[in-house]
Design a protein around this motif. Structure first.
Motif, PDB file in Angstrom:
ATOM      1  N   ALA A  28       0.797  -1.225   0.000  1.00  0.00           N
ATOM      2  CA  ALA A  28       0.000   0.000   0.000  1.00  0.00           C
ATOM      3  C   ALA A  28       0.830   1.276   0.000  1.00  0.00           C
ATOM      4  N   ALA A  29       1.988   1.259   0.637  1.00  0.00           N
ATOM      5  CA  ALA A  29       2.790   2.478   0.765  1.00  0.00           C
ATOM      6  C   ALA A  29       3.121   3.091  -0.589  1.00  0.00           C
ATOM      7  N   ALA A  30       3.465   2.273  -1.551  1.00  0.00           N
ATOM      8  CA  ALA A  30       3.812   2.790  -2.878  1.00  0.00           C
ATOM      9  C   ALA A  30       2.607   3.482  -3.520  1.00  0.00           C
ATOM     10  N   PHE A  31       1.435   2.875  -3.404  1.00  0.00           N
ATOM     11  CA  PHE A  31       0.226   3.480  -3.968  1.00  0.00           C
ATOM     12  C   PHE A  31      -0.126   4.783  -3.248  1.00  0.00           C
ATOM     13  N   LEU A  32       0.022   4.788  -1.933  1.00  0.00           N
ATOM     14  CA  LEU A  32      -0.253   5.997  -1.153  1.00  0.00           C
ATOM     15  C   LEU A  32       0.671   7.148  -1.555  1.00  0.00           C
ATOM     16  N   ASN A  33       1.954   6.867  -1.692  1.00  0.00           N
ATOM     17  CA  ASN A  33       2.915   7.908  -2.059  1.00  0.00           C
ATOM     18  C   ASN A  33       2.601   8.506  -3.427  1.00  0.00           C
ATOM     19  N   VAL A  34       2.350   7.650  -4.397  1.00  0.00           N
ATOM     20  CA  VAL A  34       2.070   8.125  -5.753  1.00  0.00           C
ATOM     21  C   VAL A  34       0.764   8.916  -5.787  1.00  0.00           C
ATOM     22  N   ALA A  35      -0.240   8.427  -5.098  1.00  0.00           N
ATOM     23  CA  ALA A  35      -1.534   9.121  -5.093  1.00  0.00           C
ATOM     24  C   ALA A  35      -1.399  10.512  -4.493  1.00  0.00           C
ATOM     25  N   THR A  36      -0.641  10.620  -3.422  1.00  0.00           N
ATOM     26  CA  THR A  36      -0.434  11.917  -2.785  1.00  0.00           C
ATOM     27  C   THR A  36       0.316  12.860  -3.721  1.00  0.00           C
ATOM     28  N   GLU A  37       1.322  12.348  -4.405  1.00  0.00           N
ATOM     29  CA  GLU A  37       2.082  13.159  -5.360  1.00  0.00           C
ATOM     30  C   GLU A  37       1.194  13.691  -6.480  1.00  0.00           C
ATOM     31  N   HIS A  38       0.171  12.939  -6.851  1.00  0.00           N
ATOM     32  CA  HIS A  38      -0.737  13.335  -7.933  1.00  0.00           C
ATOM     33  C   HIS A  38      -1.953  14.113  -7.435  1.00  0.00           C
ATOM     34  N   GLY A  39      -1.983  14.424  -6.155  1.00  0.00           N
ATOM     35  CA  GLY A  39      -3.046  15.263  -5.620  1.00  0.00           C
ATOM     36  C   GLY A  39      -4.343  14.552  -5.282  1.00  0.00           C
ATOM     37  N   ALA A  40      -4.297  13.246  -5.161  1.00  0.00           N
ATOM     38  CA  ALA A  40      -5.498  12.497  -4.785  1.00  0.00           C
ATOM     39  C   ALA A  40      -5.693  12.534  -3.271  1.00  0.00           C
ATOM     40  N   THR A  41      -6.935  12.528  -2.868  1.00  0.00           N
ATOM     41  CA  THR A  41      -7.277  12.371  -1.462  1.00  0.00           C
ATOM     42  C   THR A  41      -7.418  10.878  -1.214  1.00  0.00           C
ATOM     43  N   VAL A  42      -6.840  10.395  -0.124  1.00  0.00           N
ATOM     44  CA  VAL A  42      -6.835   8.957   0.140  1.00  0.00           C
ATOM     45  C   VAL A  42      -7.463   8.671   1.498  1.00  0.00           C
ATOM     46  N   THR A  43      -8.358   7.687   1.522  1.00  0.00           N
ATOM     47  CA  THR A  43      -8.875   7.179   2.788  1.00  0.00           C
ATOM     48  C   THR A  43      -8.463   5.719   2.899  1.00  0.00           C
ATOM     49  N   GLU A  44      -8.209   5.302   4.126  1.00  0.00           N
ATOM     50  CA  GLU A  44      -7.732   3.940   4.384  1.00  0.00           C
ATOM     51  C   GLU A  44      -8.673   3.222   5.332  1.00  0.00           C
ATOM     52  N   GLU A  45      -8.796   1.909   5.121  1.00  0.00           N
ATOM     53  CA  GLU A  45      -9.550   1.062   6.032  1.00  0.00           C
ATOM     54  C   GLU A  45      -8.864  -0.299   6.073  1.00  0.00           C
ATOM     55  N   THR A  46      -8.603  -0.791   7.261  1.00  0.00           N
ATOM     56  CA  THR A  46      -7.973  -2.093   7.416  1.00  0.00           C
ATOM     57  C   THR A  46      -9.032  -3.127   7.759  1.00  0.00           C
ATOM     58  N   LYS A  47      -8.996  -4.244   7.030  1.00  0.00           N
ATOM     59  CA  LYS A  47      -9.893  -5.370   7.293  1.00  0.00           C
ATOM     60  C   LYS A  47      -9.037  -6.625   7.336  1.00  0.00           C
TER      61      LYS A  47
END
Length: 74
Positions: A18-37
């Motif tokens: 997930a960390a790689a996806f989170l970093n890239v999304a933030t760099e591209h200006g996306a808002t990210v929400t997380e949920e652990t299941k």
């Protein structure tokens, strides 16, 4: 009334990836929400703009970056 266009993309997978996806999304200006299941992490990426073409361009760039990440994980 001004138009607002939005894109929502969901990803689920191991927290270790997930960390790689989170970093890239933030760099591209996306808002990210997380949920652990359990062992999985669920991410929701949101992008919005009043200009549809601008949103398309940003989403396209994000998807290309995500593809690069996915290719590196295979």
């Amino acid at each position: 009334m001004a138009e607002e266009h939005a894109m929502v993309l969901r990803w689920s997978g191991p927290a270790s990836q997930a960390a790689a996806f989170l970093n890239v999304a933030t760099e591209h200006g996306a808002t990210v929400t997380e949920e652990t299941k359990g062992e999985e992490l669920h991410l929701e990426f949101t992008m919005a703009s009043s200009d549809l073409q601008e949103l398309r361009d940003r989403v396209d760039a994000l998807l290309v970056a995500f593809t690069t990440i996915e290719d590196s994980l295979s």
